[in-house]
Motif scaffolding. Structure first.
Motif, short mmCIF file in Angstrom:
data_model
loop_
_atom_site.label_atom_id
_atom_site.label_comp_id
_atom_site.label_asym_id
_atom_site.label_seq_id
_atom_site.Cartn_x
_atom_site.Cartn_y
_atom_site.Cartn_z
N LYS A 298 4.30 9.10 4.43
CA LYS A 298 3.18 9.38 3.50
C LYS A 298 3.02 10.53 2.86
N ILE A 299 3.22 10.58 1.57
CA ILE A 299 3.15 11.82 0.87
C ILE A 299 2.37 11.70 -0.36
N SER A 300 2.04 12.83 -1.09
CA SER A 300 1.23 13.10 -2.21
C SER A 300 2.20 13.83 -3.24
N THR B 34 -0.22 8.90 -4.33
CA THR B 34 0.11 8.83 -2.68
C THR B 34 1.11 7.63 -2.58
N LEU B 35 1.81 7.82 -1.68
CA LEU B 35 2.94 6.89 -1.23
C LEU B 35 2.83 6.71 0.08
N ALA B 36 2.89 5.38 0.70
CA ALA B 36 2.53 5.36 2.09
C ALA B 36 3.37 3.94 2.36
N ASP B 37 4.01 4.08 3.20
CA ASP B 37 4.85 3.02 3.89
C ASP B 37 4.29 2.47 5.22
N ASP B 38 4.25 1.14 5.32
CA ASP B 38 4.00 0.31 6.54
C ASP B 38 5.18 -0.56 6.89
#
Length: 372
Positions: A2-4, A88-92
Motif C-alpha cells: 500500500k503506497i501513496s 493510493t495503490l493497494a494490492d489485495d
C-alpha cells in the motif's frame, strides 16, 4: 502493498517503464508492469525479454510489497487522473487485484503473481563508465537515422558503439548504416571505457534510451558486456541485449580522396531540398544537384507531376558536377548539422559523397548517389 504517490511523479515513472511493453504478445505477464514498494520508494519494471526498464520514484510506503498489473491500462488510468492528485495503490492478494484511488475515482485492476514476472539476469560487465547525458544523446541522436530496417541484415538494425582510433587518439564512437547512408559520430573517450567490447545497440533500445537523456547535466552510467548493455541514472535504468552479429567494416565505404568541395548553409539547403522534392515521386524522391562557379541548382523532374528548380549561392570552386540523391537521405543528413555550414565532398557522380558539419571531424556522414 500500500503506497501513496503524487500523480505527476507516478505518471512519469509508469510512462517510461510501460513504453517497452509490446502491445501484442503471447505471454500474458509481459503485458504487465511489476510494481515493487519498499523503504520510501516504489519501482516500476517492464520488459519484452530483450529490453528491461526499471524506473524509481519516491512514495509514502505504508505497506511494502509487490504486484503486477497491465501496463498500458494502468498508464491510461494514471494519465487521465487530475493533475496534482494523490494516488493510493493497494494490492489485495486474496482477490488478485490492485485498487487505484484518487479523490472520488476508484479502479480495481486484475493482477498476476509477481513470481511469474521475468527479471533480466545481471551480467558481469566488461567495462563501466560515466558519460554526460548531452554527449551520449549526441552520439545516438546523430546516428540513429541511418539504422537499417531490413530484418534480413539484422546486424545493421542498431547502432554500433565501440572504441575507435582517430588520428592517434581513442574515441567513443557510434556508427549506423543501412547501405545507402552512413553516420559516424565520435565523442571523447570516458574514463573506464578503454576495455569496452564493441556492441550493436538494437533500434528499440536506442529509442527507449532517449527517455533517459532529457536532462543535459545528468551523468549516465554505462555498463557493457559482450551480450548486454546498461544505461542508468539515479532514477531509471535500461538494460538491453545487444545484437548477436558482426558489424561490417564501415571504414571501407567512407571516401578518403573526395576533392570537390561544396560549402552551403545547412538550414537553407535543407529547406530548398524539401521544397523541390515536393513534386517528386514518393518511390525515389530523386533530387539532382548541379554545381558550378559558386552556384548550386537543385532540380526535380517528375513525369507524372511536374518539375521544380531552386538555385542557392554556395562556395564551390571545382569543375562542374551533376549528381543525384534520394531527397529523404539528403534531408536527414542536413538536419543533423548543428553548425551553420554543411561541407560536402564529392568525387564523381557515381561515387559515395561525404558530408561534415563545418570543420568538425567528429561527425561524418556518407550518402550513396542515385541516377537522375
Amino acid at each position: 502493498m500500500k503506497i501513496s504517490i503524487e500523480r505527476g511523479t507516478l505518471l512519469r515513472a509508469v510512462a517510461r517503464a510501460q513504453s517497452v511493453v509490446e502491445r501484442r504478445n503471447t505471454i500474458p505477464i509481459l503485458a504487465n508492469v511489476l510494481i515493487e514498494a519498499d523503504d520510501g520508494r516504489v519501482s516500476f519494471r517492464a520488459t519484452d525479454l530483450d529490453i528491461e526498464v526499471v524506473d524509481h520514484a519516491p512514495a509514502e510506503v505504508e505497506r511494502a510489497g509487490a504486484t503486477t498489473v497491465n501496463a498500458v491500462m494502468f498508464h491510461e488510468i494514471v494519465r487521465k487522473l487530475p493533475d496534482g492528485a494523490l494516488v493510493t495503490l493497494a494490492d489485495d492478494s486474496a482477490t488478485g487485484s490492485l485498487r487505484v484511488r484518487a479523490g472520488r475515482s476508484q479502479f480495481d485492476l486484475t493482477t498476476l503473481p509477481r513470481q511469474d514476472f521475468p527479471v533480466m539476469a545481471d551480467a558481469a560487465y566488461t567495462a563501466e563508465f560515466s558519460i554526460p547525458a548531452q554527449a551520449l544523446r549526441r552520439l545516438f541522436d546523430k546516428s540513429k537515422f541511418a539504422i537499417s530496417t531490413e530484418e534480413t541484415r539484422y546486424y545493421l538494425n542498431g547502432v554500433y558503439m565501440h572504441v575507435a582510433e582517430t588520428q592517434g587518439a581513442r574515441t567513443l564512437r557510434c556508427v549506423a548504416t543501412d547501405g545507402h547512408r552512413l553516420a559516424r559520430i565520435d565523442a571523447d573517450l570516458p574514463d573506464g571505457a578503454e576495455g569496452m567490447p564493441g556492441v550493436i545497440v538494437p533500434r528499440k533500445a536506442v529509442a527507449e534510451l532517449r527517455k533517459l537523456l532529457e536532462v543535459d547535466d545528468t551523468p549516465i552510467q554505462v555498463s557493457v558486456s559482450n551480450t548486454k548493455v546498461r544505461f542508468a541514472t539515479d532514477e531509471i535504468a535500461l538494460t538491453s541485449k545487444v545484437i548477436d552479429g558482426t558489424f561490417p567494416d564501415y571504414s571501407r565505404v567512407i571516401p578518403q580522396n573526395n576533392s570537390r568541395k561544396l560549402e552551403v548553409d545547412a538550414a537553407d539547403f535543407a529547406r530548398a531540398v524539401d521544397r523541390v522534392a515536393t513534386v517528386s515521386s514518393e518511390k525515389s524522391r530523386a533530387v539532382k544537384m548541379q554545381m558550378e562557379d559558386d552556384r548550386l541548382v537543385l532540380s526535380v523532374t517528375a513525369p507524372d507531376s511536374g518539375n521544380a528548380e531552386e538555385e542557392l549561392a554556395v562556395a564551390y570552386a571545382d569543375e562542374k558536377l551533376e549528381i543525384g540523391f534520394n531527397a529523404k537521405y539528403l534531408l536527414e543528413i542536413a538536419n543533423q548539422v548543428d553548425r551553420e555550414n554543411a561541407v560536402f565532398l564529392f568525387n564523381t557522380s557515381g561515387d559515395p559523397t561525404l558530408m561534415r558539419e563545418g570543420n568538425d571531424p567528429s561527425a561524418v556522414y556518407v550518402v550513396m548517389p542515385m541516377r537522375v
